[in-house]
Design a protein around this motif. Structure first.
Motif, mmCIF file in Angstrom:
data_model
loop_
_atom_site.group_PDB
_atom_site.id
_atom_site.type_symbol
_atom_site.label_atom_id
_atom_site.label_comp_id
_atom_site.label_asym_id
_atom_site.label_seq_id
_atom_site.Cartn_x
_atom_site.Cartn_y
_atom_site.Cartn_z
ATOM 1 N N GLU A 270 0.824 -1.207 0.000
ATOM 2 C CA GLU A 270 0.000 0.000 0.000
ATOM 3 C C GLU A 270 0.859 1.257 0.000
ATOM 4 N N SER A 271 0.320 2.333 -0.530
ATOM 5 C CA SER A 271 0.963 3.657 -0.533
ATOM 6 C C SER A 271 2.359 3.631 -1.148
ATOM 7 N N GLY A 272 2.569 2.755 -2.104
ATOM 8 C CA GLY A 272 3.837 2.717 -2.830
ATOM 9 C C GLY A 272 5.006 2.162 -2.029
ATOM 10 N N THR A 273 4.748 1.449 -0.940
ATOM 11 C CA THR A 273 5.831 0.852 -0.164
ATOM 12 C C THR A 273 5.391 -0.504 0.375
ATOM 13 N N GLN B 133 4.714 -3.569 3.207
ATOM 14 C CA GLN B 133 4.339 -3.889 4.574
ATOM 15 C C GLN B 133 4.488 -5.397 4.735
ATOM 16 N N ARG C 186 6.060 -1.397 8.436
ATOM 17 C CA ARG C 186 5.010 -0.718 7.661
ATOM 18 C C ARG C 186 5.534 0.006 6.427
ATOM 19 N N SER C 187 6.856 -0.020 6.237
ATOM 20 C CA SER C 187 7.438 0.601 5.050
ATOM 21 C C SER C 187 8.808 -0.016 4.785
#
Length: 52
Positions: free
Chosen positions: A15-18, A20, A35-36
């Motif tokens: 998600e969000s381009g990174t 998890q 988370r990233s």
């Protein structure tokens, strides 16, 4: 001599381009959630530095 460090990385989502997922430090039998991709790198760096 420095000891070998082995990590198992599981990417569960992107998600969000990174990334998890989870990272497991095999020799210490520790598992952490990240988370990233940046958080993953920081967790691994911290593990390596704390074991030196």
């Amino acid at each position: 001599m420095k000891k070998e460090k082995t990590f198992i990385v599981q990417i569960k989502d992107t998600e969000s381009g990174t990334w998890q997922g989870t990272v497991q430090w095999v020799e210490k039998e520790k598992k952490e959630i990240f988370r990233s991709a940046l958080e993953l790198m920081k967790l691994m760096e911290s593990a390596v530095e704390s074991d030196d």
